[in-house]
Motif scaffolding. Structure first.
Motif, short mmCIF file in Angstrom:
data_model
loop_
_atom_site.label_atom_id
_atom_site.label_comp_id
_atom_site.label_asym_id
_atom_site.label_seq_id
_atom_site.Cartn_x
_atom_site.Cartn_y
_atom_site.Cartn_z
N PRO A 25 0.06 1.04 5.74
CA PRO A 25 1.33 0.74 5.50
C PRO A 25 1.69 0.66 4.11
O PRO A 25 1.14 0.23 3.24
N ILE A 26 3.12 1.30 3.51
CA ILE A 26 3.44 1.03 2.37
C ILE A 26 4.03 -0.25 2.17
O ILE A 26 3.87 -0.77 1.19
N ASN A 44 10.94 4.15 -3.67
CA ASN A 44 11.65 5.53 -3.51
C ASN A 44 10.94 5.94 -2.27
O ASN A 44 11.89 6.58 -1.62
N VAL A 45 9.75 5.77 -1.89
CA VAL A 45 9.30 6.42 -0.73
C VAL A 45 9.73 5.59 0.54
O VAL A 45 10.39 6.43 1.51
N PHE A 46 10.10 4.49 0.36
CA PHE A 46 10.74 3.67 1.67
C PHE A 46 12.28 4.26 1.78
O PHE A 46 12.67 4.30 2.69
N LEU A 47 12.93 4.34 0.58
CA LEU A 47 14.12 4.39 0.61
C LEU A 47 14.39 6.04 1.11
O LEU A 47 15.73 6.35 1.43
N LYS A 97 10.41 13.21 -5.13
CA LYS A 97 10.53 11.84 -5.73
C LYS A 97 11.96 11.89 -5.77
O LYS A 97 12.81 12.15 -6.47
N LEU A 98 12.42 10.90 -4.93
CA LEU A 98 13.81 10.80 -4.57
C LEU A 98 14.22 9.42 -4.98
O LEU A 98 13.86 8.31 -4.60
N LEU A 99 15.39 9.57 -5.51
CA LEU A 99 16.28 8.46 -5.87
C LEU A 99 17.57 8.09 -5.14
O LEU A 99 17.94 7.07 -4.98
N ARG A 115 0.70 -1.22 0.08
CA ARG A 115 -0.12 -0.08 0.10
C ARG A 115 0.82 1.21 -0.01
O ARG A 115 1.91 1.39 0.64
N LEU A 116 0.62 2.13 -0.50
CA LEU A 116 1.39 3.33 -0.84
C LEU A 116 0.29 4.50 -0.92
O LEU A 116 -0.47 4.63 -1.83
N ALA A 117 0.81 5.65 -0.31
CA ALA A 117 0.51 7.10 -0.63
C ALA A 117 1.70 7.35 -0.97
O ALA A 117 2.62 7.91 -0.08
N HIS A 118 1.83 7.81 -2.34
CA HIS A 118 3.42 8.18 -2.52
C HIS A 118 3.40 9.51 -3.19
O HIS A 118 2.48 10.34 -3.58
#
Ligand SMILES: C[S@@+](CC[C@H](N)C(=O)[O-])C[C@H]1O[C@@H](n2cnc3c(N)ncnc32)[C@H](O)[C@@H]1O
Length: 283
Positions: free
Chosen positions: A142-143, A164-167, A91-93, A78-81
């Motif tokens: 939770p994502i 990307n959100v996680f990281l 939007k992070l890499l 699940r993601l709210a990104h």
């Protein structure tokens, strides 16, 4: 309480005019915010606080194997990104992008609070208005749901945006030096959902800890909605105050240091002396 009472507090839903309320489980929530439905049929029943990071002592794996997007599975989490619109720069890499963005941007806001950088400890949540005792300020899915055994496999199943959100979440440097970033982020931020399952929450991960009785938010996992629900505790919160949670019942500053690797600066506890730190150095 009416069925839709929480709608504008759910992660990704903004209550101001540019972010009209939408259904909690709408796939397209708003420009740049999407909430993907999970295919997981896990049931969850408890609202235990953060997982015991100290209990995880797993072997590291080559992280590069787990950050390749090519096999993304949109339905695995699940993601709210953060994608386009007002949050486009998030939007992070890379870690350097993360640092730059965290120092200059708001990360999230709803009617009740905002996540923003501040001097004490990276970012935190701050009330945007006076909040009443018991008031719900956030419902968040939770994502990623996982556990230490399955973390890398489950991470690999996330779609690229979720990764990307996680990281971009904070990873304590306290964890074993060889431990890869994915596991350090997980250990720093995950909440227990039930005895065998933890969850990573993109917004709630930004709440800092305060020692009892000074933390001002309570939280519990609601298996019906699959959301962690955060509400104001017994005391009202003033506009501008930091929103804080407890990372675990009965945790002392030395426990926070051992398990999570930070010296508590909440102001309610005595903190730790340099001597206590050196006596408890792990690495
Ligand atoms: C789950 S994250 C909380 C959000 C974090 N501040 C950020 O910038 O993303 C946990 C980390 O926040 C910091 N932190 C949380 N509560 C703190 C406290 N009471 N005192 C000092 N640092 C704290 C520590 O670095 C800890 O490892």
């Amino acid at each position: 309480m009416p069925d839709n009472a929480y709608e504008d507090l759910a992660l990704g839903l903004m209550s101001d005019e540019s972010w009209p309320p939408l259904s909690l489980l709408d796939e397209e929530l708003a420009d740049g915010f999407r909430l993907y439905s999970s295919t997981s049929s896990d049931t969850v029943s408890t609202s235990a606080p953060f997982s015991d990071a100290a209990s995880s002592d797993r072997e590291s794996t080559n992280e590069a194997d787990y950050i390749d997007d090519s096999n993304s599975n949109k339905d695995a989490g699940r993601l709210a990104h953060i994608d386009d619109g007002p949050y486009s720069s998030q939007k992070l890499l890379s870690s350097s992008d993360i640092v730059e963005t965290l120092s200059s941007r708001f990360l999230f806001e709803n009617d009740c609070f905002e996540i923003r950088p501040y001097s004490m400890s990276g970012v935190g949540g701050f009330a945007r208005r006076d909040l009443a005792p018991g008031e719900v300020v956030l419902l968040e899915q939770p994502i990623l749901r996982s556990n230490y055994d399955d973390l890398f496999r489950d991470f690999q199943r996330l779609d690229g945006s979720s990764r990307n959100v996680f990281l971009q979440l904070y990873a304590s440097d306290h964890f074993e030096p060889k431990r890869v970033t994915i596991e350090a982020i997980w250990s720093t931020n995950c909440f227990s959902i039930d005895p065998d399952c933890q969850g990573l929450f993109a917004v709630a991960s930004r709440f800092n800890h305060a020692c009892a009785p000074s933390h001002n938010l309570e939280y519990r996992f609601d298996p019906t909605t699959g959301c962690m629900i955060f509400n104001v505790g017994a005391e009202p919160i003033k506009d501008g105050d930091e929103l804080t949670i407890s990372y675990g019942f009965g945790l002392r500053p030395i426990d926070l240091y051992r398990y999570y690797g930070f010296r508590c600066l909440c102001g309610a506890c005595a903190g730790l002396t340099d001597e206590e730190i050196s006596m408890n150095s792990i690495w």
